[in-house]
Design a protein around this motif. Structure first.
Motif, PDB file in Angstrom:
ATOM      1  N   GLU A   1      -4.040   6.925  -6.958  1.00 16.54           N
ATOM      2  CA  GLU A   1      -2.975   6.522  -6.029  1.00 16.54           C
ATOM      3  C   GLU A   1      -3.496   5.514  -4.998  1.00 16.54           C
ATOM      4  O   GLU A   1      -2.814   5.220  -4.015  1.00 16.54           O
ATOM      5  CB  GLU A   1      -2.409   7.757  -5.300  1.00 16.54           C
ATOM      6  N   GLY A   2      -4.681   5.008  -5.224  1.00 19.53           N
ATOM      7  CA  GLY A   2      -5.306   4.087  -4.278  1.00 19.53           C
ATOM      8  C   GLY A   2      -4.686   2.702  -4.293  1.00 19.53           C
ATOM      9  O   GLY A   2      -3.785   2.406  -5.074  1.00 19.53           O
ATOM     10  N   HIS A   3      -5.201   1.875  -3.431  1.00 21.15           N
ATOM     11  CA  HIS A   3      -4.759   0.488  -3.368  1.00 21.15           C
ATOM     12  C   HIS A   3      -5.937  -0.387  -2.946  1.00 21.15           C
ATOM     13  O   HIS A   3      -6.960   0.095  -2.509  1.00 21.15           O
ATOM     14  CB  HIS A   3      -3.584   0.317  -2.396  1.00 21.15           C
ATOM     15  N   GLY A   4      -5.775  -1.665  -3.101  1.00 18.97           N
ATOM     16  CA  GLY A   4      -6.828  -2.628  -2.769  1.00 18.97           C
ATOM     17  C   GLY A   4      -7.349  -3.274  -4.039  1.00 18.97           C
ATOM     18  O   GLY A   4      -7.215  -2.732  -5.132  1.00 18.97           O
ATOM     19  N   ALA A   5      -7.904  -4.445  -3.869  1.00 16.80           N
ATOM     20  CA  ALA A   5      -8.393  -5.207  -5.016  1.00 16.80           C
ATOM     21  C   ALA A   5      -9.632  -4.564  -5.609  1.00 16.80           C
ATOM     22  O   ALA A   5     -10.458  -3.997  -4.904  1.00 16.80           O
ATOM     23  CB  ALA A   5      -8.720  -6.629  -4.591  1.00 16.80           C
ATOM     24  N   ILE A   6      -9.734  -4.639  -6.916  1.00 18.72           N
ATOM     25  CA  ILE A   6     -10.944  -4.213  -7.619  1.00 18.72           C
ATOM     26  C   ILE A   6     -11.569  -5.481  -8.170  1.00 18.72           C
ATOM     27  O   ILE A   6     -10.958  -6.188  -8.974  1.00 18.72           O
ATOM     28  CB  ILE A   6     -10.625  -3.224  -8.758  1.00 18.72           C
TER      29      ILE A   6
END
Length: 129
Positions: A114-119
């Motif tokens: 459920e995370g977010h942010g660029a990988i």
């Protein structure tokens, strides 16, 4: 670049351009250009212009410098057309498969399904000698 005999200059610019004039070691806001301000053309006088947003089309902004002789007679003009280029690191910050320019999750990162942010996957191998 001033023509021979020029002792002063004025600046006009389109709305999308910011102008600063550094004259005698003092910086002045070039927005005074709209009121017809003339600056002395001295050695060391610097005219800086910039744009803070991207253009909608090529050459859609302009800076015009007018040069004046002693007594205020106009001599010549020089102009520059400007195109502002927008640069942004666009990512799939909410990991839904869509790259968005202004995602609210762009500035932070959270681990998990459920995370977010660029990988970011960095390729550090040597693909060519």
């Amino acid at each position: 670049a001033a023509p021979a005999g020029a002792v002063a200059f004025s600046v006009k610019h389109t709305e999308g351009v910011s102008v600063e004039v550094a004259c005698h070691g003092r910086e002045e806001d070039g927005s005074a250009a709209s009121s017809g301000t003339r600056w002395p053309l001295d050695k060391g006088t610097v005219l800086r212009f910039s744009m803070s947003r991207a253009s909608t089309e090529a050459n859609d902004n302009k800076v015009t410098v007018s040069f004046y002789a002693e007594g205020g007679q106009p001599i010549n003009q020089a102009g520059v057309f400007l195109t502002g280029i927008g640069i942004s690191l666009d990512v799939d910050a909410d990991r839904d498969g869509v790259v968005e320019k202004n995602s609210p999750n762009k500035a932070s990162w959270t681990w998990g399904p459920e995370g977010h942010g660029a990988i970011l996957l960095v390729s550090c191998d040597k693909e060519s000698p």
